[in-house]
Design a protein around this motif. Structure first.
Motif, PDB file in Angstrom:
ATOM      1  N   THR A  95       5.160   8.381 -59.117  1.00  0.00           N
ATOM      2  CA  THR A  95       5.437   8.869 -57.755  1.00  0.00           C
ATOM      3  C   THR A  95       5.510  10.384 -57.691  1.00  0.00           C
ATOM      4  OG1 THR A  95       7.811   8.512 -58.161  1.00  0.00           O
ATOM      5  CG2 THR A  95       6.611   6.781 -56.977  1.00  0.00           C
ATOM      6  N   ALA A  96       5.658  11.037 -58.852  1.00  0.00           N
ATOM      7  CA  ALA A  96       5.648  12.506 -58.867  1.00  0.00           C
ATOM      8  C   ALA A  96       4.226  13.059 -58.755  1.00  0.00           C
ATOM      9  CB  ALA A  96       6.300  13.021 -60.148  1.00  0.00           C
ATOM     10  N   THR A  97       3.224  12.166 -58.795  1.00  0.00           N
ATOM     11  CA  THR A  97       1.826  12.585 -58.687  1.00  0.00           C
ATOM     12  C   THR A  97       1.562  13.174 -57.301  1.00  0.00           C
ATOM     13  OG1 THR A  97       1.144  10.827 -60.215  1.00  0.00           O
ATOM     14  CG2 THR A  97      -0.561  11.794 -58.816  1.00  0.00           C
ATOM     15  N   GLU A  98       1.058  14.387 -57.280  1.00  0.00           N
ATOM     16  CA  GLU A  98       0.771  15.048 -56.004  1.00  0.00           C
ATOM     17  C   GLU A  98      -0.683  14.861 -55.587  1.00  0.00           C
ATOM     18  OE1 GLU A  98       1.923  19.099 -56.377  1.00  0.00           O
ATOM     19  OE2 GLU A  98       4.079  18.657 -56.536  1.00  0.00           O
ATOM     20  N   GLN A  99      -1.573  14.684 -56.558  1.00  0.00           N
ATOM     21  CA  GLN A  99      -2.987  14.475 -56.242  1.00  0.00           C
ATOM     22  C   GLN A  99      -3.364  13.020 -56.522  1.00  0.00           C
ATOM     23  OE1 GLN A  99      -4.129  17.928 -58.769  1.00  0.00           O
ATOM     24  NE2 GLN A  99      -5.316  18.602 -56.975  1.00  0.00           N
ATOM     25  N   LYS A 100      -3.885  12.740 -57.728  1.00  0.00           N
ATOM     26  CA  LYS A 100      -4.278  11.378 -58.076  1.00  0.00           C
ATOM     27  C   LYS A 100      -3.931  11.088 -59.530  1.00  0.00           C
ATOM     28  CE  LYS A 100      -8.630  11.668 -56.761  1.00  0.00           C
ATOM     29  NZ  LYS A 100     -10.037  11.269 -56.458  1.00  0.00           N
ATOM     30  N   LEU A 101      -3.846   9.781 -59.833  1.00  0.00           N
ATOM     31  CA  LEU A 101      -3.583   9.306 -61.195  1.00  0.00           C
ATOM     32  C   LEU A 101      -4.896   8.884 -61.837  1.00  0.00           C
ATOM     33  CD1 LEU A 101      -1.803   8.113 -63.539  1.00  0.00           C
ATOM     34  CD2 LEU A 101      -1.640   6.027 -62.157  1.00  0.00           C
ATOM     35  N   ALA A 102      -5.184   9.416 -63.013  1.00  0.00           N
ATOM     36  CA  ALA A 102      -6.343   8.988 -63.797  1.00  0.00           C
ATOM     37  C   ALA A 102      -5.877   8.002 -64.860  1.00  0.00           C
ATOM     38  CB  ALA A 102      -7.015  10.183 -64.457  1.00  0.00           C
ATOM     39  N   ILE A 103      -6.482   6.822 -64.878  1.00  0.00           N
ATOM     40  CA  ILE A 103      -6.150   5.787 -65.863  1.00  0.00           C
ATOM     41  C   ILE A 103      -7.329   5.674 -66.817  1.00  0.00           C
ATOM     42  CG2 ILE A 103      -5.555   3.370 -66.207  1.00  0.00           C
ATOM     43  CD1 ILE A 103      -4.564   3.350 -63.273  1.00  0.00           C
ATOM     44  N   VAL A 104      -7.083   5.880 -68.116  1.00  0.00           N
ATOM     45  CA  VAL A 104      -8.160   5.952 -69.097  1.00  0.00           C
ATOM     46  C   VAL A 104      -7.964   4.892 -70.170  1.00  0.00           C
ATOM     47  CG1 VAL A 104      -9.455   7.463 -70.645  1.00  0.00           C
ATOM     48  CG2 VAL A 104      -8.217   8.444 -68.696  1.00  0.00           C
ATOM     49  N   THR A 105      -9.023   4.116 -70.442  1.00  0.00           N
ATOM     50  CA  THR A 105      -8.984   3.103 -71.498  1.00  0.00           C
ATOM     51  C   THR A 105      -9.627   3.670 -72.759  1.00  0.00           C
ATOM     52  OG1 THR A 105     -11.172   2.117 -71.134  1.00  0.00           O
ATOM     53  CG2 THR A 105      -9.374   1.403 -69.680  1.00  0.00           C
ATOM     54  N   HIS A 106      -9.627   2.868 -73.817  1.00  0.00           N
ATOM     55  CA  HIS A 106     -10.351   3.289 -75.017  1.00  0.00           C
ATOM     56  C   HIS A 106     -11.859   3.177 -74.788  1.00  0.00           C
ATOM     57  CE1 HIS A 106     -11.405  -0.836 -76.098  1.00  0.00           C
ATOM     58  NE2 HIS A 106     -10.129  -1.183 -76.091  1.00  0.00           N
ATOM     59  N   GLU A 107     -12.633   3.728 -75.694  1.00  0.00           N
ATOM     60  CA  GLU A 107     -14.088   3.698 -75.558  1.00  0.00           C
ATOM     61  C   GLU A 107     -14.600   2.264 -75.554  1.00  0.00           C
ATOM     62  OE1 GLU A 107     -16.420   6.128 -78.049  1.00  0.00           O
ATOM     63  OE2 GLU A 107     -15.273   7.953 -77.673  1.00  0.00           O
ATOM     64  N   ASN A 108     -15.700   2.045 -74.819  1.00  0.00           N
ATOM     65  CA  ASN A 108     -16.313   0.714 -74.734  1.00  0.00           C
ATOM     66  C   ASN A 108     -15.250  -0.337 -74.458  1.00  0.00           C
ATOM     67  OD1 ASN A 108     -18.583   2.159 -75.639  1.00  0.00           O
ATOM     68  ND2 ASN A 108     -18.114   1.675 -77.762  1.00  0.00           N
ATOM     69  N   PRO A 109     -14.562  -0.268 -73.319  1.00  0.00           N
ATOM     70  CA  PRO A 109     -13.364  -1.087 -73.100  1.00  0.00           C
ATOM     71  C   PRO A 109     -13.624  -2.582 -73.164  1.00  0.00           C
ATOM     72  CG  PRO A 109     -14.157  -0.130 -71.041  1.00  0.00           C
ATOM     73  CD  PRO A 109     -14.922   0.535 -72.138  1.00  0.00           C
ATOM     74  N   ASP A 110     -12.657  -3.280 -73.743  1.00  0.00           N
ATOM     75  CA  ASP A 110     -12.700  -4.736 -73.816  1.00  0.00           C
ATOM     76  C   ASP A 110     -11.867  -5.309 -72.666  1.00  0.00           C
ATOM     77  OD1 ASP A 110     -10.107  -4.196 -74.563  1.00  0.00           O
ATOM     78  OD2 ASP A 110     -10.298  -4.964 -76.605  1.00  0.00           O
ATOM     79  N   PRO A 111     -11.813  -6.641 -72.516  1.00  0.00           N
ATOM     80  CA  PRO A 111     -11.079  -7.229 -71.389  1.00  0.00           C
ATOM     81  C   PRO A 111      -9.621  -6.818 -71.310  1.00  0.00           C
ATOM     82  CG  PRO A 111     -12.530  -8.866 -72.343  1.00  0.00           C
ATOM     83  CD  PRO A 111     -12.598  -7.673 -73.249  1.00  0.00           C
ATOM     84  N   ASP A 112      -8.941  -6.685 -72.450  1.00  0.00           N
ATOM     85  CA  ASP A 112      -7.529  -6.306 -72.418  1.00  0.00           C
ATOM     86  C   ASP A 112      -7.356  -4.907 -71.842  1.00  0.00           C
ATOM     87  OD1 ASP A 112      -4.764  -6.563 -72.874  1.00  0.00           O
ATOM     88  OD2 ASP A 112      -4.927  -5.668 -74.868  1.00  0.00           O
ATOM     89  N   ALA A 113      -8.218  -3.981 -72.256  1.00  0.00           N
ATOM     90  CA  ALA A 113      -8.137  -2.612 -71.743  1.00  0.00           C
ATOM     91  C   ALA A 113      -8.461  -2.572 -70.248  1.00  0.00           C
ATOM     92  CB  ALA A 113      -9.104  -1.709 -72.519  1.00  0.00           C
ATOM     93  N   ILE A 114      -9.509  -3.289 -69.844  1.00  0.00           N
ATOM     94  CA  ILE A 114      -9.904  -3.300 -68.437  1.00  0.00           C
ATOM     95  C   ILE A 114      -8.789  -3.884 -67.571  1.00  0.00           C
ATOM     96  CG2 ILE A 114     -11.558  -4.225 -66.771  1.00  0.00           C
ATOM     97  CD1 ILE A 114     -13.587  -4.302 -69.173  1.00  0.00           C
TER      98      ILE A 114
END
Length: 491
Positions: A155-174
């Motif tokens: 909630t302290a985010t003033e612009q946007k939140l970037a959510i990043v997974t590991h490379e070549n994401p698998d179902p758990d990461a997605i």
């Protein structure tokens, strides 16, 4: 022990031994309007119970006469603090027949087994119950505290939140990324999901397409990709190599289930870290947060999380914990099971079929470990699928499939052996000559071909390249796994 006895709402109860535990149970049953008879050897206690309008009588629960006095009761709770007395009571009551449902109090696992052998349908150990209750309260309190902290950061985010997974994401990461984005939206914060590398696995592509998951692919050189994002979260991102160090953006949140060295593998000064190796998927962790925030769970988020848990646990066949099961049970009613079936049965491309056929033909098996050379390939993601499919062969717990493309040796590995960390195995084997990424159950390696063989790829030396790759990669892999390659194909 089970006698097939059922407890109905009209059951009549007897409590033999009415100390603190028995008294608490009696109060609860009476509050529910149940008919309860209490038997205790302490006459003063019996008198006190009668003064409170309870149906109580004096008697030594070791005696056969007491068992006969409660023979008309459907449920008999034997709750004395004297375990030897409880054993005698169980034996006497059960000796009158199998019609009554008996619950008995034990003091430890051994006495619990003895009471069950004597005929108790169910056994309780107050110390174990108290410990379990305390742990549940601790877990609940920690989750509440973490959820509040996570909420404050998002909630302290003033612009946007970037959510990043590991490379070549698998179902758990997605799935984990999808869930965190749902939490951010619940907190009125805009969020986008990013990943590095490719998403070539057909099952993963089907997963993203069927659930209409919006994800943006990035290259490492996309330095301006996070302009406009003032909060960054990594989910299911931790790897064994320098992947986290290469992430140059300041990181605010890390949620993961991989067992990693925080001091070595993570950026310094992370405001929020939730790493739980005791859970087998990051989707399980995010499901707990969904519950704690009391989100109205959408079908696509529930379907994603359920699939993430199932994929990471090999449909509950690998390292599944009670937390994974309870999370899946919570998600199950909200998920779209037709979509899950479509995701789990994607069509196989001709390239993947060719790579799988080549890997089957060229496999070498040592014990429960399988290593195979798929030769020259066009789609490196086909190696991932081949490694996963070969893991289904009888007696195989670990697979590694490698091939050559674009002057690079690509290797994909999978393991369901809880004693072996396949990510560490590949790191030990190839750390000095290639880039290794992965964790305990799946990992991959990219090795520049020139470094490995000193020969460039062309039509004239294809066979030489294959031979050199075959010999060196197999030997290194089997050596790292603790077995010796025979240099021949498996049968």
């Amino acid at each position: 022990m089970s006698t097939g006895v059922t407890i109905s709402s009209m059951s009549r109860y007897a409590i033999l031994g009415c100390g603190s535990v028995g008294h608490a149970v009696a109060d609860e049953l009476l509050d529910q309007g149940k008919e309860v008879l209490i038997v205790d050897r302490d006459e003063d206690r019996v008198e006190t119970l009668r003064d409170r309008d309870m149906n109580a009588q004096a008697g030594d629960i070791r005696e056969q006469a007491v068992a006969e006095s409660v023979a008309d009761r459907d449920v008999v709770l034997i709750l004395s603090s004297d375990v030897e007395a409880n054993k005698a009571a169980v034996s006497n009551v059960r000796g009158l027949g199998d019609d009554q449902f008996i619950i008995a109090r034990a003091s430890d696992p051994v006495s619990g087994d003895e009471l069950a052998d004597l005929g108790a349908n169910s056994v309780i150990n107050p110390s174990a119950v108290i410990a379990e209750s305390a742990l549940r309260l601790l877990e609940s309190g920690e989750l509440e505290h973490r959820a509040q902290h996570l909420s404050e950061i998002i909630t302290a985010t003033e612009q946007k939140l970037a959510i990043v997974t590991h490379e070549n994401p698998d179902p758990d990461a997605i799935a984990s990324a999808v869930a965190l984005r749902a939490i951010a939206e619940y907190l009125d914060v805009e969020a986008e999901i990013f990943y590095f590398g490719d998403m070539g696995h057909q099952e993963n592509r089907a997963f993203v397409n069927l659930l209409d998951v919006e994800m943006t692919s990035l290259a490492r050189e996309d330095v301006d990709a996070f302009d406009g994002f003032d909060t960054v979260a990594l989910v299911d991102h931790a790897m064994l190599t320098d992947a986290n160090v290469e992430f140059d953006e300041p990181v605010d949140v890390l949620i993961d289930h991989h067992d990693i060295d925080i001091d070595r593998d993570l950026p310094d000064g992370l405001p929020f870290i939730d790493i739980r190796p005791q859970m087998n998927s990051t989707s399980t962790i995010l499901t707990k947060y969904i519950q704690e925030f009391d989100l109205s769970l959408g079908e696509s988020v529930a379907t994603a999380l359920l699939y993430g848990i199932r994929a990471e646990t090999l449909d509950f066949k690998r390292d599944t914990t009670p937390a994974d099961l309870t999370a899946a049970a919570y998600l199950y009613p909200f998920a779209n099971h037709d979509t899950l079936e479509q995701v789990e049965s994607p069509s196989m491309s001709p390239e993947t079929l060719d790579v799988l056929a080549e890997a089957i033909t060229n496999r070498e098996v040592q014990g429960s470990h399988l290593v195979s050379n798929a030769g020259f390939i066009r789609d490196r993601e086909a190696l991932e699928q081949a490694a996963q499919h070969l893991l289904n062969l009888e007696g195989i717990t670990t697979t590694a499939v490698f091939g050559i493309a674009d002057n690079t040796i690509y290797l994909a590995a999978r393991s369901k052996d809880i004693r072996l960390n396949i990510g560490r195995v590949l790191l030990d084997a190839f750390e000095e000559i290639g880039e290794t990424m992965g964790h305990s159950t799946q990992a991959r390696v990219e090795i520049p071909l020139g470094i490995f063989t000193g020969i460039e790829t062309n039509e004239d030396n294809r066979e030489t390249l294959l031979h050199l790759t075959e010999e060196a990669v197999r030997k290194k892999l089997f050596a790292a796994m603790g077995v010796e390659s025979e240099g021949s194909n498996g049968s």
